[in-house]
Design an enzyme around this catalytic site. Sequence first.
Site, PDB file in Angstrom:
ATOM      1  CG  ASP A 182       7.299  -7.831   4.515  1.00 20.10           C
ATOM      2  OD1 ASP A 182       7.571  -8.471   3.587  1.00 20.10           O
ATOM      3  OD2 ASP A 182       5.927  -7.511   4.501  1.00 20.10           O
TER       4      ASP A 182
ATOM      5  CG  HIS B  68       6.067 -11.706   6.052  1.00 19.14           C
ATOM      6  ND1 HIS B  68       5.935 -11.538   4.794  1.00 19.14           N
ATOM      7  CD2 HIS B  68       7.132 -12.405   6.197  1.00 19.14           C
ATOM      8  CE1 HIS B  68       7.029 -11.941   4.069  1.00 19.14           C
ATOM      9  NE2 HIS B  68       7.933 -12.450   5.010  1.00 19.14           N
TER      10      HIS B  68
ATOM     11  CG  ASN C 189       1.371  -7.676   5.750  1.00 17.81           C
ATOM     12  OD1 ASN C 189       0.058  -8.449   5.370  1.00 17.81           O
ATOM     13  ND2 ASN C 189       2.401  -7.549   5.138  1.00 17.81           N
TER      14      ASN C 189
ATOM     15  CB  VAL D 249      -1.049   0.099   1.194  1.00 16.11           C
ATOM     16  CG1 VAL D 249      -1.932  -1.136   1.251  1.00 16.11           C
ATOM     17  CG2 VAL D 249      -0.194   0.009   2.640  1.00 16.11           C
TER      18      VAL D 249
ATOM     19  CB  ALA E 264       6.921   3.895   3.691  1.00 17.28           C
TER      20      ALA E 264
HETATM   21  C1  GRF Z   1      -0.706 -15.825   4.339  1.00 13.96           C
HETATM   22  O1  GRF Z   1       0.251 -16.666   4.768  1.00 13.96           O
HETATM   23  C2  GRF Z   1       0.147 -14.701   4.405  1.00 13.96           C
HETATM   24  O2  GRF Z   1       1.021 -14.429   5.282  1.00 13.96           O
HETATM   25  C3  GRF Z   1       0.709 -14.638   3.087  1.00 13.96           C
HETATM   26  O3  GRF Z   1      -0.200 -15.201   2.247  1.00 13.96           O
HETATM   27  C4  GRF Z   1      -1.057 -16.104   2.914  1.00 13.96           C
HETATM   28  C5  GRF Z   1      -2.551 -15.867   2.738  1.00 13.96           C
HETATM   29  O4  GRF Z   1      -3.127 -17.015   2.771  1.00 13.96           O
HETATM   30  N1  GRF Z   1       1.006 -13.281   2.495  1.00 13.96           N
HETATM   31  P1  GRF Z   1      -4.790 -16.927   2.571  1.00 13.96           P
HETATM   32  O5  GRF Z   1      -5.080 -16.170   1.172  1.00 13.96           O
HETATM   33  O6  GRF Z   1      -5.280 -16.125   3.802  1.00 13.96           O
HETATM   34  O7  GRF Z   1      -5.094 -18.408   2.626  1.00 13.96           O
END
Ligand code: GRF
Length: 199
Positions: free
Chosen positions: A150, A114, A112, A98, A147
Amino acid sequence: MAPARIIVLISGTGSTLAALIRAAQAPDSAFEIVGVLADGDAPGLAHARQAAIPTAVVPLRDHPTRADWDRALAAAIAELSGRALPDLVVLAGFMKLVGPAVLSAHPGRIINTHPALLPSFPGAHGVRDALAHGVKITGATVIEVDAGIDTGRILAQRAVEVHEGDTEETLHERIKVVEREMLVDVVSSLAAAPAPQPA
Ligand code: GRF
């Protein structure tokens, strides 16, 4: 206290969104999902529609520049949220960064998840990179979005062991189990926390 109003952004299958929807449907939930937004025709939108949660789609390709897309994203979040801005914006498998329009509209209120133990293995291939590096322990991280890629403040982390013979798929599925639980916990605790008082 009224439940915190959250907007969720997704790009994929939405299993993390589905976990948030289940938690929001619990009688004592500290949050409600007032809208779900995707950057394309994400299969996960079906979870929102089933729960009668308003949805919106803002594809990057429909906008001349990234900045235009970012402004459209900020406008779509505001529109989905209606009478007031959301208390929290949750990126749950949203595979795009974003930009300034979204970040400045929701300062300190975007998180977010990760699928790796940041700061290791940031970016779009956290599971693949961890596997390729040969780590024995990886996991998931919830951050406050800034910004960078991660680079935001870490709010929570959980570890997941890498098993002999793991593929990216098998490892990612095990990470997701931990991730879903952790994200629900983080959203619930942020939602229950009293809103910060303006200085
Ligand atoms: C998650 O592991 C997230 O961290 C990553 O994508 C996955 C999303 O999984 N960026 P879902 O679409 O919620 O099943």
